[in-house]
Write a protein that holds these residues in place. Structure first.
Motif: not given
Length: 250
Positions: A129-135, A178-184, A213-220, A246-250
């Motif tokens: 899949t492809s995406q154009i998203t913000r880092h 780094t690590s994320i939760d399963m929902a992410s 993972i564009p739903t989180k800050l770039g370091f993820k 840790w969650f680091a959502g945006v």
């Protein structure tokens, strides 16, 4: 649209986050007076500061986890919005970008049925899949890029991952993690990127494979992936263990 609930609750994740400290946030701008008003803690001792920062970290991550869902998508953009040139960013300077082992394979471990390592050719054969998203960088700047790759949920299902597990951990051959939760991990915009700007990933962008993972800050969005682990053990991460959200959502 039905909302997909997180695999584990925010409160459960907080139990694993308890050992983390966030002294960097205190230095970053919150006053001792503000912390006192927020927490009612005696901040005259290190234990008081730690307790206040722990409370803030737990609250911050809990709020982010509570509002997160599969239908909460990061904004996407047209090709005309791409940032050119795209800015290099890592925890080391660009002249220290590591070389890729020509025999590189992605290791898979933990709570998965198939632990067979993956070659680059095998990964490219999976649905893309492809995406154009913000880092969005935690340092305060952002830029828009185009990424293509495998939806992480597709990969996890292909290797028979236990989707009830709490965490997905990523380690990199450049020393990062780094690590994320399963929902992410199961979010539709979370991908294992193989392509940047319509070209195979170059070393400075995380070759041969990176998390995007564009739903989180770039370091993820870890570069230079070496292994993926599915686990119920809280894994932390390179920056997370030094006090970053840790969650680091945006």
């Amino acid at each position: 649209m039905n909302r997909t609930k997180p695999v584990v609750t925010a409160a459960e994740i907080q139990k694993d986050l308890m050992p983390l400290r966030r002294r960097g946030l205190l230095r970053g701008g919150l006053s001792l007076g503000a912390l006192t008003l927020l927490t009612g803690c005696d901040l005259s001792t290190h234990s008081g500061v730690d307790a206040a920062l722990e409370a803030m970290l737990r609250f911050d991550d809990e709020v982010q986890a509570a509002i997160f869902g599969q239908d909460r998508l990061a904004e996407t953009y047209p090709a005309s919005a791409l940032t050119i040139p795209f800015r290099f960013n890592a925890y080391y300077p660009e002249w220290e970008v590591p070389n890729v082992d020509p025999n590189w394979h992605l290791a898979v471990s933990g709570l998965v049925a198939d632990k067979t390592p993956w070659s680059l050719a095998a990964l490219r054969a999976l649905p893309q899949t492809s995406q154009i998203t913000r880092h969005i960088c935690i340092e305060g700047w952002s830029q828009i890029g185009q990424w293509s790759g495998i939806p992480l949920q597709v990969f996890l299902k292909r290797v028979g991952a236990d989707l009830r597990a709490r965490y997905v951990n990523f380690t990199c051959f450049d020393g990062y993690s780094t690590s994320i939760d399963m929902a992410s991990a199961l979010h539709p915009q979370t991908i294992l990127a193989l392509v940047f700007d319509n070209q195979p990933l170059a070393p400075q962008w995380g070759a041969p494979l990176r998390l995007r993972i564009p739903t989180k800050l770039g370091f993820k969005s870890a570069k230079n992936l070496q292994s993926i682990e599915v686990t119920n053990r809280f894994p932390g991460g390179y920056w997370e263990n030094q006090g970053y959200d840790w969650f680091a959502g945006v």
